[in-house]
Design an enzyme around this catalytic site. Structure first.
Site, PDB file in Angstrom:
ATOM      1  N   ASP A  51      -8.590  17.689 -14.857  1.00  0.00           N
ATOM      2  CA  ASP A  51      -8.850  16.404 -14.846  1.00  0.00           C
ATOM      3  C   ASP A  51      -8.579  16.271 -16.304  1.00  0.00           C
ATOM      4  OD1 ASP A  51      -9.779  13.715 -16.105  1.00  0.00           O
ATOM      5  OD2 ASP A  51     -11.406  13.879 -14.625  1.00  0.00           O
ATOM      6  N   ARG A  71       0.924  -1.117  -0.346  1.00  0.00           N
ATOM      7  CA  ARG A  71      -0.058   0.271   0.133  1.00  0.00           C
ATOM      8  C   ARG A  71       1.104   1.451  -0.328  1.00  0.00           C
ATOM      9  NH1 ARG A  71      -0.958   1.883   4.864  1.00  0.00           N
ATOM     10  NH2 ARG A  71      -2.304  -0.173   5.154  1.00  0.00           N
ATOM     11  N   TYR A 119     -17.609  15.040 -14.997  1.00  0.00           N
ATOM     12  CA  TYR A 119     -17.983  13.738 -15.068  1.00  0.00           C
ATOM     13  C   TYR A 119     -18.748  13.390 -14.615  1.00  0.00           C
ATOM     14  CZ  TYR A 119     -17.408   9.058 -14.497  1.00  0.00           C
ATOM     15  OH  TYR A 119     -17.574   7.448 -14.409  1.00  0.00           O
ATOM     16  N   LYS A 150      -9.320   4.894 -19.321  1.00  0.00           N
ATOM     17  CA  LYS A 150      -9.685   6.110 -20.215  1.00  0.00           C
ATOM     18  C   LYS A 150      -9.057   5.831 -21.672  1.00  0.00           C
ATOM     19  CE  LYS A 150     -13.269   6.480 -17.721  1.00  0.00           C
ATOM     20  NZ  LYS A 150     -13.654   7.608 -17.370  1.00  0.00           N
TER      21      LYS A 150
HETATM   22  C1  LIG Z   1     -14.556   8.108 -16.126  1.00  0.00           C
HETATM   23  C2  LIG Z   1     -13.780   9.556 -15.571  1.00  0.00           C
HETATM   24  C3  LIG Z   1     -13.337   9.514 -14.587  1.00  0.00           C
HETATM   25  C4  LIG Z   1     -13.539   8.225 -13.341  1.00  0.00           C
HETATM   26  O1  LIG Z   1     -12.782   7.747 -13.485  1.00  0.00           O
HETATM   27  P1  LIG Z   1     -12.750   5.981 -13.030  1.00  0.00           P
HETATM   28  O2  LIG Z   1     -11.920   5.195 -13.488  1.00  0.00           O
HETATM   29  O3  LIG Z   1     -14.310   5.131 -14.007  1.00  0.00           O
HETATM   30  O4  LIG Z   1     -13.190   6.488 -11.565  1.00  0.00           O
HETATM   31  C5  LIG Z   1     -13.677  11.280 -14.153  1.00  0.00           C
HETATM   32  N1  LIG Z   1     -13.324  11.623 -14.994  1.00  0.00           N
HETATM   33  C6  LIG Z   1     -13.564  12.183 -16.217  1.00  0.00           C
HETATM   34  C7  LIG Z   1     -13.367  13.030 -17.414  1.00  0.00           C
HETATM   35  C8  LIG Z   1     -13.945  10.166 -16.874  1.00  0.00           C
HETATM   36  O5  LIG Z   1     -14.780  10.256 -17.736  1.00  0.00           O
END
Ligand SMILES: *Cc1c(COP(=O)(O)O)cnc(C)c1O
Length: 389
Positions: free
Chosen positions: A177, A53, A105, A202
């Site tokens: 983000d 961890r 998101y 993604k």
């Molecule tokens: C999918 C997504 C998230 C969340 O991420 P997870 O890996 O699903 O927890 C946050 N921000 C954006 C822009 C996303 O597309």
């Protein structure tokens, strides 16, 4: 493990960045250190690791890689994008407020609206794409801004440099983000951000087979705080998934080049199609946000949203698709499509959704790297079938 820095370009850094080559064996890939704990040679005599961890060599290689790609001081890997966001937002204290871009998101919204609110951490939705209006939202208690650019699902573009400048004048922490762009297309730290977060699920992972999150910070001070929070709250990425992510990142450049080429062709197809009402893509010349996006990103990216005109049934459209998969998520090699108002953004209350423009007719398309002719043929036949006769 060794670092090599005999390159100047990101395409090379994607493959050789961070920690590559295993010193002990010469293995060209970072081994998966599938262990929870490490032998200590005596009391207080650790070999740099004590418990996974807290630290793991596979995760560390990934963390060094993302830090290098984003140009930050340190990187951190988490079990999901939301775990990364949770760690970063844990920098805030009760009574603090964070400003968020107006179409973030859905999960980001839910995290603030239904979890952090229990701890007295507040949020305000701000039009970060209009720096003046953003500045007006900065009240005494605002301590951070969380920007998504392009923001999901309307592809709203925020001038990161302008907003970061204003935010820093008010001593706010600037969090971006960067999921939709990745460091291959946009590097927020160079534009003034303090922290970059990713859903690495993604494009970075790229194959729709791993859920993961990353955070990169600009300074040593922030690195120490996030390292402490990461270890204390524990939402770390496993060694195996760290390995998968490193593997995915190696091909990010070639994948994105193809993704973007396909996206441009799809935008052209949709814009010219008589059934299509609106197309949202930051790479459309003359569109709102085009100039700003061009200044701060390599191109318009991959994500496209669009609406069909009245007289087309979107349920029939979704059901008629044969190649493009109806699913949450984005950024994989396969084309995915979704209906934000009932899927990715369903956790945003209807009145707020309507206010920010997430209509029930909105369709979000994540173009894959299949042959573009096959993708367009699928869109074409599904649109034709959806026409109400
Ligand atoms: C999918 C997504 C998230 C969340 O991420 P997870 O890996 O699903 O927890 C946050 N921000 C954006 C822009 C996303 O597309």
């Amino acid at each position: 493990m060794s670092h090599s820095r005999d390159y100047n370009n990101i395409e090379t850094a994607l493959i050789h960045g961070g920690i590559s080559i295993d010193e002990r064996t010469g293995a060209v890939n970072v081994p998966i250190y599938q262990t929870s704990t490490y032998k200590q040679d005596g009391l207080g005599k650790m070999r740099g690791y004590e418990y996974t961890r807290t630290g793991n060599p596979t995760r560390e290689a990934l963390e060094a890689l993302i830090a290098e790609l984003e140009g930050g001081y340190a990187g951190f890997a988490f079990a999901s994008g939301l775990a990364a966001e949770t760690a970063v937002l844990s920098l805030l204290k009760s009574g603090d407020r964070v400003l968020i871009s107006s179409n973030v998101y859905g999960g980001t919204f839910r995290l603030l609206n239904q979890v952090f609110d229990h701890f007295g951490i507040n949020y305000t939705i701000s039009e970060t794409d209009d720096p003046e209006s953003f500045e007006k939202d900065i009240t005494e208690d605002v301590k951070a801004v969380l920007i998504e650019s392009p923001a999901n699902p309307l592809m709203t573009v925020t001038d990161i440099r302008a907003v970061a400048e204003i935010a820093h004048r008010h001593s706010l922490l600037v969090i971006v983000d960067n999921t939709f762009m990745t460091p291959y297309l946009q590097r927020p730290l160079e534009l003034g951000a303090d922290i970059v977060i990713h859903s690495a699920t993604k494009y970075l992972g790229g194959h729709s087979d791993v859920v993961s999150g990353l955070a990169v910070v600009k300074t040593k001070e922030l690195a120490e705080k996030i390292a402490f929070i990461q270890n204390s709250t524990g939402g770390v990425l496993s060694p195996f998934e760290s390995f998968l992510l490193i593997r995915g990142i190696k091909t990010l450049g070639v994948r994105l080049d193809r993704h973007v080429e396909n996206a441009k062709a799809a935008v052209k197809f949709l814009t010219e199609h008589k059934a299509v009402k609106n197309v949202y893509y930051p790479g459309i010349e003359g569109s709102k946000g085009y100039e700003v996006n061009k200044r701060q990103a390599k191109n318009g990216g991959v994500m496209i949203s669009f609406e069909l005109k009245d007289g087309y049934d979107i349920s029939v459209f979704f059901e008629s698709l044969k190649l493009i998969t109806l699913a949450e998520s984005l950024g994989g090699v396969e084309s995915l499509i979704c209906h934000p108002s009932s899927m990715t953004h369903a956790s945003i209350p209807e009145d707020i959704r309507k206010k920010v423009g997430i209509t029930d007719g909105l369709i979000r398309l994540s173009i894959g790297i299949e042959n573009i002719d096959d993708i367009l043929a699928d869109l074409k036949q599904a649109i034709e079938k959806s026409e109400v006769k």
